[in-house]
Write an enzyme that holds these catalytic residues in place. Sequence first.
Site, mmCIF file in Angstrom:
data_model
loop_
_atom_site.group_PDB
_atom_site.id
_atom_site.type_symbol
_atom_site.label_atom_id
_atom_site.label_comp_id
_atom_site.label_asym_id
_atom_site.label_seq_id
_atom_site.Cartn_x
_atom_site.Cartn_y
_atom_site.Cartn_z
ATOM 1 N N SER A 159 -40.495 72.751 57.264
ATOM 2 C CA SER A 159 -41.758 73.178 56.657
ATOM 3 C C SER A 159 -41.748 73.007 55.139
ATOM 4 O O SER A 159 -41.719 71.893 54.645
ATOM 5 C CB SER A 159 -42.042 74.632 57.060
ATOM 6 O OG SER A 159 -43.334 75.028 56.720
ATOM 7 N N ASP A 215 -40.691 60.928 47.872
ATOM 8 C CA ASP A 215 -41.818 59.999 47.734
ATOM 9 C C ASP A 215 -42.089 59.632 46.279
ATOM 10 O O ASP A 215 -42.504 58.505 45.973
ATOM 11 C CB ASP A 215 -43.090 60.612 48.324
ATOM 12 C CG ASP A 215 -43.128 60.508 49.840
ATOM 13 O OD1 ASP A 215 -42.159 59.991 50.426
ATOM 14 O OD2 ASP A 215 -44.122 60.946 50.445
ATOM 15 N N LYS A 237 -41.300 69.684 60.775
ATOM 16 C CA LYS A 237 -42.447 70.581 60.969
ATOM 17 C C LYS A 237 -43.509 70.225 59.930
ATOM 18 O O LYS A 237 -43.404 70.590 58.767
ATOM 19 C CB LYS A 237 -42.048 72.048 60.824
ATOM 20 C CG LYS A 237 -43.221 73.020 61.023
ATOM 21 C CD LYS A 237 -42.757 74.461 60.953
ATOM 22 C CE LYS A 237 -43.920 75.418 61.136
ATOM 23 N NZ LYS A 237 -44.837 75.454 59.988
#
Length: 547
Positions: A291, A302, A316
């Site tokens: 999460s 990223d 998740k």
Amino acid sequence: MFKRFKKKYVVPVLATGLLFTGVSFSYSDDFFEIAKQIEIFTTLYKTVNTNYVDETNPGELMDKAIKSMLADLDPYTNYFNEADVAKFKINNTGEYTGIGAMISRKDGKLIVQEPYKDYPADKAGLKAGDEIIQIGDIALADFKEDASELLKGSKNTKISIKYLRQGKTYTTDLVLSEVDVKAVPFFGMVDKTTGYIVLSQFNAKASSETKAALLDLKGQGATKIILDLRGNPGGLLNEAVNICSLFVKEGEVIVTTKSKNEKYNNTYKTRTAPVDLDIPIAVLVDSKSASASEIVSGALQDLDRAVVVGSRSFGKGLVQRPIDLTYGTQVKVTISRYYTPSGRCIQALDYTHKDADGKAIRVDAKNYNTFKTRNGRSVQDGGGIQPDVALEESKQSPIADAVLRKDGIFNFATQYYYKNPNLGTKIPAITDADFEAFRAFLKKEKFEFDTATEKAVKELLVTAKKEKVDESIKAEYAALLSAVQKSEEKELAAHKEEIKQLITDELIKRYQYKEGLYKYYLTNNTEIKKATALLANPAEYNKILKK
């Protein structure tokens, strides 16, 4: 005061109106169907409660009905009754009044798993492995409710308990106090220039504690940072964004959420000035990082702001929101999916499609989509955050998972601790002889690994008994079960070093608390060593990030 009085209640027809409270429906094709189903349920609920042969408890019936209904969706959409709401708030704030210990209930026993240093349980002399058998005048053998609730109350409340330790009964008094559950339970210097921060959860203090740790380490000379998210199950989304803001420029997109309900479609950007835009970062993750942990590791990956090290994270990619209901209750609903800056959703399980056993189907790797980081590196969705530097030793073997899940290591460590009470700050040296003692301990305790294979074999016998063919396959079943158990023994031996390390970790907590384990990790943990070596090699670090 804890005695339950059973009384028959009749649910008034007015309940139909209460179920609509706080909910607005659009006049769509679904409106009639929703209203129809609520009316059917209310009528059934009232009829059963009024006519059932034995006394019923309407609150318990409704509680089970609601929770069973939501269980068919995903494991994160949950109903909280009034008592549950209090627990949920503790998880989010990191503060509560209690005894300061991790406690579990297994096989009807209330076991102290870990007392926190200098909190009431620790001050009263409780140790990991103690079984609490009485709280006040309540004997837990016959108490079927959540016994941990009996250990809560207002500050300075005194609670008398009885507990078992190594077959002997003891008594002590606990004085409840405020317990501060830290999001950052430890930080320190690995070497003269590498700082290490453990972030164990994303409660309301996560970003402020991480920032304080970062500034402290920089003050000690840290020019590189290891952020440890292993085992972190997540928490508050906004805290994940705030932690990223420590390392990336203001106004940077960290995560977007997408939902069928437009009001839940949001873009979350960093809103504060960073602490350090250039300090090299290694983020540690494993299969239990979930999460919010994946938001942080995924965003920093990223944006090519950090190198992710370890094993693939949990996967998740769903966002929940608590919504207040009537009478102090609450529902936590999965409202959207989240997407990292490159556009990927890393949800691993598809809860809209389930197998024959009713279990969610894992996204097939061949269906993963490829995305690009800011510097053009390829990353994929579906199935968690894949590390830039994957470490095989970061993965937990199925056999190790079994002995941990079934408390084999925990119970052996309890026995070891009382046989060796005077180690103090010495690091337990688990030898091959100790490993053999552990194997003998498991046999003596008739330990059942209950691996997936073993469970499947045992379920076969259950089915055979139902179909009355168990006698005809008795010999074959015994041979198959024996073969599986022998295979488990071989697996245990094959993963000896992994098991020895897990025993060491558990024992360090017994003698030196959790902070002792983190200090040990600074110089002995494989993943930290490799992250440190990577950060010490700027050429390799920059090559990974395509800088």
